[in-house]
Design an enzyme around this catalytic site. Structure first.
Site, PDB file in Angstrom:
ATOM      1  N   LYS A  20      -5.185  -0.553   0.866  1.00 46.46           N
ATOM      2  CA  LYS A  20      -3.767  -0.797   0.617  1.00 46.46           C
ATOM      3  C   LYS A  20      -3.293  -2.122   1.211  1.00 46.46           C
ATOM      4  O   LYS A  20      -2.090  -2.400   1.233  1.00 46.46           O
ATOM      5  CB  LYS A  20      -2.954   0.371   1.177  1.00 46.46           C
ATOM      6  CG  LYS A  20      -3.341   1.709   0.544  1.00 46.46           C
ATOM      7  CD  LYS A  20      -2.641   2.880   1.208  1.00 46.46           C
ATOM      8  CE  LYS A  20      -3.152   4.201   0.646  1.00 46.46           C
ATOM      9  NZ  LYS A  20      -2.495   5.369   1.284  1.00 46.46           N
ATOM     10  N   ASN A  73      -2.148  10.097  -1.758  1.00 47.50           N
ATOM     11  CA  ASN A  73      -1.859  11.507  -1.980  1.00 47.50           C
ATOM     12  C   ASN A  73      -2.132  11.983  -3.398  1.00 47.50           C
ATOM     13  O   ASN A  73      -2.700  13.060  -3.601  1.00 47.50           O
ATOM     14  CB  ASN A  73      -0.417  11.813  -1.579  1.00 47.50           C
ATOM     15  CG  ASN A  73      -0.263  13.243  -1.124  1.00 47.50           C
ATOM     16  OD1 ASN A  73      -1.173  13.801  -0.517  1.00 47.50           O
ATOM     17  ND2 ASN A  73       0.862  13.850  -1.414  1.00 47.50           N
ATOM     18  N   GLN A 130       2.896  -0.870   3.176  1.00 48.31           N
ATOM     19  CA  GLN A 130       3.367   0.356   3.798  1.00 48.31           C
ATOM     20  C   GLN A 130       4.216   1.143   2.785  1.00 48.31           C
ATOM     21  O   GLN A 130       3.875   1.214   1.609  1.00 48.31           O
ATOM     22  CB  GLN A 130       4.099   0.050   5.096  1.00 48.31           C
ATOM     23  CG  GLN A 130       3.179  -0.644   6.116  1.00 48.31           C
ATOM     24  CD  GLN A 130       3.881  -1.045   7.383  1.00 48.31           C
ATOM     25  OE1 GLN A 130       4.961  -1.621   7.372  1.00 48.31           O
ATOM     26  NE2 GLN A 130       3.261  -0.764   8.516  1.00 48.31           N
ATOM     27  N   PRO A 157       2.384   3.128  -2.146  1.00 53.28           N
ATOM     28  CA  PRO A 157       1.454   2.762  -3.219  1.00 53.28           C
ATOM     29  C   PRO A 157       0.018   2.925  -2.760  1.00 53.28           C
ATOM     30  O   PRO A 157      -0.308   2.702  -1.586  1.00 53.28           O
ATOM     31  CB  PRO A 157       1.795   1.295  -3.501  1.00 53.28           C
ATOM     32  CG  PRO A 157       2.460   0.807  -2.251  1.00 53.28           C
ATOM     33  CD  PRO A 157       3.196   1.983  -1.695  1.00 53.28           C
ATOM     34  N   GLU A 158      -0.847   3.350  -3.669  1.00 52.80           N
ATOM     35  CA  GLU A 158      -2.243   3.564  -3.339  1.00 52.80           C
ATOM     36  C   GLU A 158      -3.077   2.375  -3.808  1.00 52.80           C
ATOM     37  O   GLU A 158      -2.553   1.410  -4.371  1.00 52.80           O
ATOM     38  CB  GLU A 158      -2.708   4.888  -3.945  1.00 52.80           C
ATOM     39  CG  GLU A 158      -1.858   6.058  -3.446  1.00 52.80           C
ATOM     40  CD  GLU A 158      -2.323   7.434  -3.893  1.00 52.80           C
ATOM     41  OE1 GLU A 158      -3.513   7.578  -4.243  1.00 52.80           O
ATOM     42  OE2 GLU A 158      -1.494   8.364  -3.878  1.00 52.80           O
ATOM     43  N   ARG A 191       1.324  16.538   3.954  1.00 55.02           N
ATOM     44  CA  ARG A 191       1.651  15.998   2.633  1.00 55.02           C
ATOM     45  C   ARG A 191       1.286  17.021   1.563  1.00 55.02           C
ATOM     46  O   ARG A 191       0.340  17.794   1.711  1.00 55.02           O
ATOM     47  CB  ARG A 191       0.904  14.676   2.394  1.00 55.02           C
ATOM     48  CG  ARG A 191       1.210  13.629   3.451  1.00 55.02           C
ATOM     49  CD  ARG A 191       0.488  12.338   3.221  1.00 55.02           C
ATOM     50  NE  ARG A 191       1.054  11.612   2.094  1.00 55.02           N
ATOM     51  CZ  ARG A 191       0.567  10.450   1.641  1.00 55.02           C
ATOM     52  NH1 ARG A 191      -0.497   9.924   2.224  1.00 55.02           N
ATOM     53  NH2 ARG A 191       1.124   9.844   0.626  1.00 55.02           N
TER      54      ARG A 191
END
Length: 274
Positions: free
Chosen positions: A53, A169, A70, A2-3, A262
């Site tokens: 985060k 991402n 995480q 999760p961002e 990524r």
């Protein structure tokens, strides 16, 4: 993972359940934290902050719970002691007279004195948090000019939590698209006007994603596509996860590459190298 927007939304849920209410029961899954259960019982949650985060649950007795989800961590808010049926492992539970805030699967949890928070290894190195702090376009513009960041490729820089907290991402691809920046470029390669456009994109997209639950595309366009029966993954973003689809702006086929191990998506026309 999760961002920042997802963590801020989770923090809002935790805050709604716990803020200004007395903690009646506490559970930590990790033995090294068990002594804090009695310390936190009877205290009141004063607020819930985020730093990228990471989540910071503040108590009125001078303690803070630091947690980082995480890859797999997940917060759940339930009625008191109404545990969900799940294969996840419960790591932290905070209960008041009506609600239980439950953190599953996370392994990065600490209890700190308030004065220790700023020197925590993650908090100390992370950059400004758009969603929990007042961060201006000028502040971001100056960071882009900083020698620590100026000569690093955007595709790498935007994932560095020391640059701006909470960008992950999908936001990386979306910010570069909205700013018209090719993945191979660096801040050094961009004009001041393009840097300011990037600063604006960082602020706008993080705030929009937070408010909409992850939509970074133009909201009118997203609503139009949704009404036409287009599935959420195809209208949610400008370019992320849209390899082979047509760019919403110019019609060019969206391309996919890999940067920092990524996946990254971009439009070769809208993000062409100047």
């Amino acid at each position: 993972m999760p961002e920042g927007p997802e963590i801020r939304r989770a923090a809002d849920n935790v805050e709604r359940a716990l803020k200004n209410k007395t903690v009646q029961d506490v559970f930590f899954a990790f033995p090294q934290l068990e002594d804090y259960e009695d310390i936190l019982k009877g205290s009141t949650v004063s607020r819930v902050d985020t730093k990228g985060k990471a989540m910071l649950i503040r108590f009125d007795n001078g303690y803070t719970i630091y947690s980082h989800n995480q890859l797999y961590g997940k917060w759940m808010i339930r009625n008191l002691y109404n545990y969900p049926k799940t294969n996840r492992q419960l790591r932290l539970a905070l209960h008041n007279e009506k609600k239980s805030a439950l953190l599953y699967s996370a392994s990065d949890i600490e209890v700190l004195r308030d004065e220790e928070v700023s020197s925590h290894p993650f908090v100390a190195k992370v950059g400004p948090d758009i969603l929990s702090e007042e961060v201006s376009e000028d502040v971001l513009f100056q960071r882009m000019k900083d020698k620590r960041f100026f000569r690093r490729k955007w595709a790498i820089l935007l994932l560095d939590q020391g640059f701006v907290a909470g960008i992950g991402n999908y936001l990386r691809s979306e910010i570069m698209f909205l700013a018209g920046i090719h993945p191979s470029l660096r801040p050094e390669d961009c004009s001041d006007s393009q840097l300011r456009k990037a600063a604006r994109a960082i602020i706008d997209l993080m705030q929009q994603s937070y408010k909409t639950g992850g939509i970074t595309n133009d909201l009118e366009l997203a609503e139009k596509l949704k009404s036409q029966g287009v599935k959420r993954p195809r209208y949610r973003h400008w370019v992320f996860n849209r390899e082979g689809a047509s760019c919403f702006v110019c019609g060019t086929e969206i391309e996919k590459t890999v940067a920092a191990s990524r996946r990254l998506y971009f439009c070769p026309v809208c993000q062409g190298i100047l």
